[in-house]
Design an enzyme around this catalytic site. Sequence first.
Site, PDB file in Angstrom:
ATOM      1  CE  LYS A   5      45.170   6.186   7.771  1.00  0.00           C
ATOM      2  NZ  LYS A   5      44.883   4.790   7.984  1.00  0.00           N
ATOM      3  CB  SER A  59      44.638   2.204  -1.908  1.00  0.00           C
ATOM      4  OG  SER A  59      45.301   1.796  -0.745  1.00  0.00           O
TER       5      SER A  59
HETATM    6  C1  LIG Z   1      45.736   3.804   8.252  1.00  0.00           C
HETATM    7  C2  LIG Z   1      45.332   2.774   9.206  1.00  0.00           C
HETATM    8  C3  LIG Z   1      46.230   2.246  10.147  1.00  0.00           C
HETATM    9  C4  LIG Z   1      47.691   2.651  10.195  1.00  0.00           C
HETATM   10  O1  LIG Z   1      47.828   4.008  10.524  1.00  0.00           O
HETATM   11  P1  LIG Z   1      49.213   4.771  10.344  1.00  0.00           P
HETATM   12  O2  LIG Z   1      48.946   6.132  10.876  1.00  0.00           O
HETATM   13  O3  LIG Z   1      49.542   4.768   8.880  1.00  0.00           O
HETATM   14  O4  LIG Z   1      50.237   4.026  11.106  1.00  0.00           O
HETATM   15  C5  LIG Z   1      45.762   1.334  11.058  1.00  0.00           C
HETATM   16  N1  LIG Z   1      44.484   0.919  11.054  1.00  0.00           N
HETATM   17  C6  LIG Z   1      43.591   1.386  10.169  1.00  0.00           C
HETATM   18  C7  LIG Z   1      42.188   0.875  10.206  1.00  0.00           C
HETATM   19  C8  LIG Z   1      43.977   2.336   9.218  1.00  0.00           C
HETATM   20  O5  LIG Z   1      43.079   2.803   8.329  1.00  0.00           O
END
Ligand SMILES: *Cc1c(COP(=O)(O)O)cnc(C)c1O
Length: 340
Positions: free
Chosen positions: A62, A87
């Site tokens: 992210k 969250s």
């Molecule tokens: C947010 C997240 C996902 C999913 O990602 P998206 O872009 O919402 O599909 C998968 N794995 C982890 C560890 C995440 O934090």
Amino acid sequence: MSVTSVANPAGLPTYDDVVAAHERIRPVAHRTPVLTSGTANEATGASLFFKAENFQRAGTFKFRGAYNAVAALSPTERRRGVVSFSSGNHAQALALACRLAETRVTVVMPQDAPESKVAATAGYGADVVFYDRYSEDREAIAAKLQAEQGLTLIPPFDHWQVIAGQGTAAKELFEDVGPLDVLIVCLGGGGLLAGSALSAHALTPRCEVIGVEPATANDGQLSLQRGEVVHIEPPRSIADGAITTHLGSLNFPVIQRLVRAIVTVSDHQLVAAMRFFVQRMKVVVEPTGCLGAAAAFSGAWDVRGRRVGVILSGGNIDLPVLAGYLNQPESPRSGQKVVP
Ligand SMILES: *Cc1c(COP(=O)(O)O)cnc(C)c1O
């Protein structure tokens, strides 16, 4: 919407946006390693390449999308600050990205969010505003802050620059290991999957891109089947990063065009994969991060004889929770065809 943050406002994000994102994040993001395991290869009959985003800054991929979105803001937007709602992992990643970019950020988080996630987000310097997830609407709260304080909203997945940034992990994977037959990627709102699909399509056009969701949260699978974004009730799964109720409006068309299939796995299969990573590969992967590997291990998508990329999306998990999963007795009824 600023001119600097949108390259092609009429259409959808493209691989060019992923390349631009990579230039922006390169100075600050980790180029995470690619892990392999002889045991996993033997058990699946495939050559598996695990892209270890659990080693990314703030613990998940992210950071890539968050930093890219912040770095693409105009100077005025950056001076005014950023707002978001999350969250979990997006909150931490955005807080770190804003600290590095010296931008103020407010994150709207549920009152019952895990203590460790609130502490990490506040620890990176974000202002945290709490809401009651049963009686209040977090998007409305964020929209109010946006209007009152002139903040720029950077949501977790339904955002041009977030999708482009998330695509850089798969770009690095292809650059490091060469062409792949299959790329397996987990999804919640579809930021990582859409971005990964852009990179796969550009770097190995014949590569099959496969999405993976918890069986209880298969809104993405239903959306592909029905040809429109399907909304579901808030699902339950230990994969807390993938229990979104619907795909993003920018994410879905990219996924529809470039993703071959979306498959599902059970929570049992996630626990089996998590145990495998700790015991055999000595790495901590959070339940959501195990979705892709669990699909390969369980045969949810046939990988035999193929070169397969798997994105391990993150590693943020509270230690007592991890210990609980590790202490569960081995389950011979996990439904795995292969338990490495
Ligand atoms: C947010 C997240 C996902 C999913 O990602 P998206 O872009 O919402 O599909 C998968 N794995 C982890 C560890 C995440 O934090």
